[in-house]
Design an enzyme around this catalytic site. Structure first.
Site, PDB file in Angstrom:
ATOM      1  N   ASP A   1       0.818  -1.203   0.090  1.00  0.00           N
ATOM      2  CA  ASP A   1       0.003  -0.073  -0.075  1.00  0.00           C
ATOM      3  C   ASP A   1       0.847   1.183  -0.052  1.00  0.00           C
ATOM      4  O   ASP A   1       0.275   2.422   0.032  1.00  0.00           O
ATOM      5  CB  ASP A   1      -1.007   0.094   1.192  1.00  0.00           C
TER       6      ASP A   1
ATOM      7  N   ARG B   1       0.594  -1.391   7.886  1.00  0.00           N
ATOM      8  CA  ARG B   1       0.960  -0.074   7.207  1.00  0.00           C
ATOM      9  C   ARG B   1       2.004   0.724   7.881  1.00  0.00           C
ATOM     10  O   ARG B   1       2.693   1.752   7.217  1.00  0.00           O
ATOM     11  CB  ARG B   1      -0.121   0.594   6.863  1.00  0.00           C
TER      12      ARG B   1
ATOM     13  N   ARG C   1     -10.450   5.823  11.129  1.00  0.00           N
ATOM     14  CA  ARG C   1      -8.618   5.519  11.113  1.00  0.00           C
ATOM     15  C   ARG C   1      -8.230   7.004  11.892  1.00  0.00           C
ATOM     16  O   ARG C   1      -7.977   6.750  13.107  1.00  0.00           O
ATOM     17  CB  ARG C   1      -8.179   5.983   9.545  1.00  0.00           C
TER      18      ARG C   1
ATOM     19  N   HIS D   1     -11.768   7.130   4.754  1.00  0.00           N
ATOM     20  CA  HIS D   1     -10.942   8.315   4.801  1.00  0.00           C
ATOM     21  C   HIS D   1     -11.623   9.756   4.489  1.00  0.00           C
ATOM     22  O   HIS D   1     -12.391   9.290   3.452  1.00  0.00           O
ATOM     23  CB  HIS D   1      -9.556   7.962   4.214  1.00  0.00           C
TER      24      HIS D   1
ATOM     25  N   CYS E   1      -5.505   9.309  -3.057  1.00  0.00           N
ATOM     26  CA  CYS E   1      -4.776   8.681  -2.371  1.00  0.00           C
ATOM     27  C   CYS E   1      -3.260   8.379  -2.757  1.00  0.00           C
ATOM     28  O   CYS E   1      -2.373   8.069  -1.952  1.00  0.00           O
ATOM     29  CB  CYS E   1      -5.384   6.881  -2.312  1.00  0.00           C
TER      30      CYS E   1
END
Length: 270
Positions: free
Chosen positions: A70, A95, A140, A169, A263
């Site tokens: 990612d 991550r 998140r 997000h 992103c």
């Protein structure tokens, strides 16, 4: 509406999807049994980079790291305001190593990097505008991180609560068009947060769920050109009617991991 909107040249930080894969599930878009075409992902990503450069924007790159699939989603690594870098602390353990590699890049490029104490996923949930930092929470980034951001930058932070897991997000539910306006999907937010956005941006461009699910709100605007998912046709039409110029870029392969144009794009504001 201005007869001609004026673009502002930007500096972007990106990371090639050389090691892109869907190896775990940390949002509703991700299914570990999904087959990923890495060659197609790279081809689509390159088309985004060409689009940025053809419109005069500067693009810097971070070297991708094996085992961090990612890392292509560069927006999550930090938020940069006036040359100051507020780093990341990812919610998912898978991550968390990404933060170190991006921090190394920023430091080697002459930036100091603040390490947050609270879970914070960079521009995924922190969206600088002309006057504020709009800050998402609910899935998140934590509200404690919002307070850290305000103390670090000295800019008012507007906390917004996300309620739909598909829009985990803030940058999947909202993007900045210019210093004065945004586009967003109202139903991604709690009732109180919708009212806050309505008061702050009475002329905002509303998106349908269809366009939001097509990652139409995971877009990047330079104030005139809007780099946008090609499936978000109704939103693109609205933007064109308001004097913006949609620039369709297909990142559908990266959508398998819940990511899109924004992103993949960290903006370095200096």
């Amino acid at each position: 509406m201005p007869e001609s909107r004026v673009p502002r040249l930007r500096r972007f930080l990106v990371c090639e999807p050389r090691h892109f894969a869907v190896q775990y599930a940390i949002n509703p878009w991700m299914r570990p049994d999904t087959r990923v075409d890495v060659d197609l992902a790279q081809e689509q990503w390159q088309s985004l980079i060409r689009a940025y450069r053809s419109h005069g924007h500067t693009v810097d790159t971070v070297e991708p790291v094996p085992g961090l699939p990612d890392m292509v989603f560069a927006a999550n690594c930090a938020v940069v305001v006036d040359g100051r870098v507020f780093g990341s602390l990812f919610h998912a353990s898978e991550r968390r190593p990404e933060s170190t590699h991006y921090e190394t890049w920023f430091k080697s490029s002459g930036f100091d990097v603040y390490r947050p104490e609270s879970v914070c996923e960079g521009e995924g949930d922190l969206v600088p505008t002309g006057r504020y930092v709009l800050a998402g929470t609910g899935f998140r980034t934590t509200r404690e991180a919002h307070r850290e951001v305000q103390e670090f930058f000295g800019v008012p932070v507007i906390s917004l609560t996300l309620v739909d897991p598909y829009f985990y997000h803030l940058d999947t539910a909202l993007f900045v068009l210019d210093d004065d306006n945004i586009a967003y999907y109202p139903e991604a937010f709690s009732p109180g947060s919708r009212e806050v956005l309505r008061r702050l941006y009475p002329d905002a461009v509303p998106a349908t769920r269809e366009d939001a699910m097509a990652f139409g709100l995971n877009s990047v605007s330079d104030g005139r050109h809007v780099f946008i998912a090609p499936d978000a046709t109704a939103l693109a039409d609205q933007l064109a009617q308001r004097g913006y110029v949609p620039v369709p870029v297909d990142l559908s392969e990266l959508r398998k991991a819940g990511g899109g144009i924004k992103c993949c794009t960290q903006e370095i504001r200096s």
